[in-house]
Design a protein around this motif. Structure first.
Motif, PDB file in Angstrom:
ATOM      1  N   PHE A 142      -1.129   4.014 -11.024  1.00  0.00           N
ATOM      2  CA  PHE A 142      -0.967   2.778 -10.457  1.00  0.00           C
ATOM      3  C   PHE A 142      -2.578   2.627 -10.356  1.00  0.00           C
ATOM      4  O   PHE A 142      -2.753   1.063 -10.907  1.00  0.00           O
ATOM      5  CB  PHE A 142      -0.949   2.503  -9.385  1.00  0.00           C
TER       6      PHE A 142
ATOM      7  N   ILE B   2      -5.378   2.492  -3.934  1.00  0.00           N
ATOM      8  CA  ILE B   2      -5.287   1.179  -4.411  1.00  0.00           C
ATOM      9  C   ILE B   2      -5.847   0.178  -3.515  1.00  0.00           C
ATOM     10  O   ILE B   2      -6.529   0.222  -2.480  1.00  0.00           O
ATOM     11  CB  ILE B   2      -4.004   1.861  -3.257  1.00  0.00           C
TER      12      ILE B   2
ATOM     13  N   HIS C 179       0.525  -1.102  -0.340  1.00  0.00           N
ATOM     14  CA  HIS C 179      -0.100   0.227  -0.201  1.00  0.00           C
ATOM     15  C   HIS C 179       1.096   1.218  -0.138  1.00  0.00           C
ATOM     16  O   HIS C 179       0.613   2.433  -0.955  1.00  0.00           O
ATOM     17  CB  HIS C 179      -0.674  -0.258   0.929  1.00  0.00           C
TER      18      HIS C 179
ATOM     19  N   VAL D 194       5.533   1.816 -12.555  1.00  0.00           N
ATOM     20  CA  VAL D 194       5.142   1.948 -11.524  1.00  0.00           C
ATOM     21  C   VAL D 194       5.166   0.528 -10.424  1.00  0.00           C
ATOM     22  O   VAL D 194       5.950   0.494  -9.730  1.00  0.00           O
ATOM     23  CB  VAL D 194       3.202   1.245 -11.645  1.00  0.00           C
ATOM     24  N   GLU D 195       5.228  -0.106 -11.411  1.00  0.00           N
ATOM     25  CA  GLU D 195       5.955  -1.287 -11.367  1.00  0.00           C
ATOM     26  C   GLU D 195       7.357  -1.664 -10.782  1.00  0.00           C
ATOM     27  O   GLU D 195       7.455  -2.569  -9.010  1.00  0.00           O
ATOM     28  CB  GLU D 195       5.534  -2.711 -12.271  1.00  0.00           C
TER      29      GLU D 195
ATOM     30  N   MET E 298       1.007  -7.857  -8.291  1.00  0.00           N
ATOM     31  CA  MET E 298       1.433  -6.832  -7.318  1.00  0.00           C
ATOM     32  C   MET E 298       2.837  -8.048  -6.856  1.00  0.00           C
ATOM     33  O   MET E 298       4.029  -7.600  -6.423  1.00  0.00           O
ATOM     34  CB  MET E 298       1.675  -6.370  -6.406  1.00  0.00           C
TER      35      MET E 298
ATOM     36  N   ALA F  88       2.713   2.153  -3.122  1.00  0.00           N
ATOM     37  CA  ALA F  88       1.915   2.522  -4.673  1.00  0.00           C
ATOM     38  C   ALA F  88       1.315   4.018  -3.845  1.00  0.00           C
ATOM     39  O   ALA F  88       1.397   4.322  -4.923  1.00  0.00           O
ATOM     40  CB  ALA F  88       0.798   2.230  -4.420  1.00  0.00           C
TER      41      ALA F  88
ATOM     42  N   CYS G 253       2.977   6.911  -6.830  1.00  0.00           N
ATOM     43  CA  CYS G 253       2.483   6.703  -7.997  1.00  0.00           C
ATOM     44  C   CYS G 253       1.316   6.327  -7.886  1.00  0.00           C
ATOM     45  O   CYS G 253       1.076   5.568  -8.789  1.00  0.00           O
ATOM     46  CB  CYS G 253       3.558   6.132  -8.996  1.00  0.00           C
TER      47      CYS G 253
ATOM     48  N   TYR H 166       6.864   0.103  -6.920  1.00  0.00           N
ATOM     49  CA  TYR H 166       6.368  -0.597  -5.649  1.00  0.00           C
ATOM     50  C   TYR H 166       7.433  -0.978  -5.892  1.00  0.00           C
ATOM     51  O   TYR H 166       7.634  -1.615  -4.600  1.00  0.00           O
ATOM     52  CB  TYR H 166       5.165  -0.817  -5.767  1.00  0.00           C
TER      53      TYR H 166
END
Length: 266
Positions: free
Chosen positions: A65, A152, A55, A78-79, A158, A58, A61, A82
């Motif tokens: 996300f 989120i 949490h 994004v990947e 993830m 993220a 972003c 996080y």
């Protein structure tokens, strides 16, 4: 808003058990407020609830996300954001606090018994998403950002992305300092199981459900909450007071508490 998004487990349980925070061995007087630091778990193995970290990972972003999630697409940037957050936090615990090994425990399937709760959460998330998009269209970017953070949602994808980064940095499962564990359902039971079977010495989480699992399996272990990334300060609770064989073994160093009465009540 962001703090509300991270409330997990049985509401009010942590606050109710706050007087039973474990005083560390370095506390000078029995009446002093218990203060812990993660460095006091040097050379220990930690089982970490990955959900709360994801949490937070993220947050920086949130908009891209959430929009990628809603559009069922993947955003490589994004990947990377996080997954780097997760590996860096693990690296900090190992290099700065001297943690020997880490199990990152990810949620699995949603628990069927919580279907109603999950539906309610999704409805709230969709409402926040509509407001986030409206605020953005009106140029109210700060408010939009706050609402996006409320949208989120941690996904199985993830966990897979983070697991790949963990393998790159520390090697494959079984041989690395950091290993990823995927729970059949929610992570709470798996966290307790790792301690029950002797794989982990303590749990790091923000979910109070772990306390209940510790009591249910009659196995006390340190449960670390409110871990501050910068200072390493944290709170620690254990169920020793409830599971001890006699009232004399319970932590009655707090004279204002009647531990034996609390045990009978619970």
């Amino acid at each position: 808003i962001s703090n509300t998004n991270l409330i997990m487990g049985i509401q009010g349980l942590l606050k109710g058990l706050n007087p039973l925070l474990v005083p560390p061995s370095t506390t000078s007087t029995p009446t002093a407020p218990p203060t812990y630091n993660i460095s006091q778990f040097q050379n220990a193995t930690l089982a970490i609830d990955a959900s709360s970290w994801l949490h937070k990972a993220a947050y920086s972003c949130a908009e891209p996300f959430v929009e990628a999630l809603e559009n069922n697409t993947r955003n490589p940037q994004v990947e990377q954001t996080y997954s780097r957050y997760m590996t860096r936090r693990c690296d900090e615990l190992i290099s700065q606090a001297g943690i020997a090994k880490i199990y990152l425990v990810f949620d699995g399937k949603r628990c069927p018994m919580k279907r109603g709760t999950n539906v309610e959460r999704e409805e709230k998330r969709q409402k926040n998403l509509r407001e986030a998009r409206r605020f953005k269209s009106e140029g109210r970017m700060t408010e939009a950002y706050d609402r996006y953070r409320c949208c989120i949602k941690v996904t199985e994808e993830m966990g897979r992305v983070v697991a790949r980064e963990v393998r790159k940095k520390w090697g494959r499962a079984g041989g690395g300092v950091v290993e990823c564990v995927f729970s059949p359902y929610e992570a709470d039971a798996q966290l307790a199981k790792l301690c029950l079977d002797g794989y982990a010495d303590a749990v790091v989480t923000e979910d109070s459900d772990v306390i209940v699992y510790s009591a249910a399996c009659r196995t006390p272990f340190p449960i670390i909450y409110k871990l501050d990334r910068n200072s390493g300060s944290c709170d620690v609770i254990t169920m020793d007071w409830l599971l001890s064989s006699s009232p004399d073994d319970a932590p009655n160093d707090r004279p204002h508490l009647d531990i034996s009465s609390m045990k009978r009540f619970l």
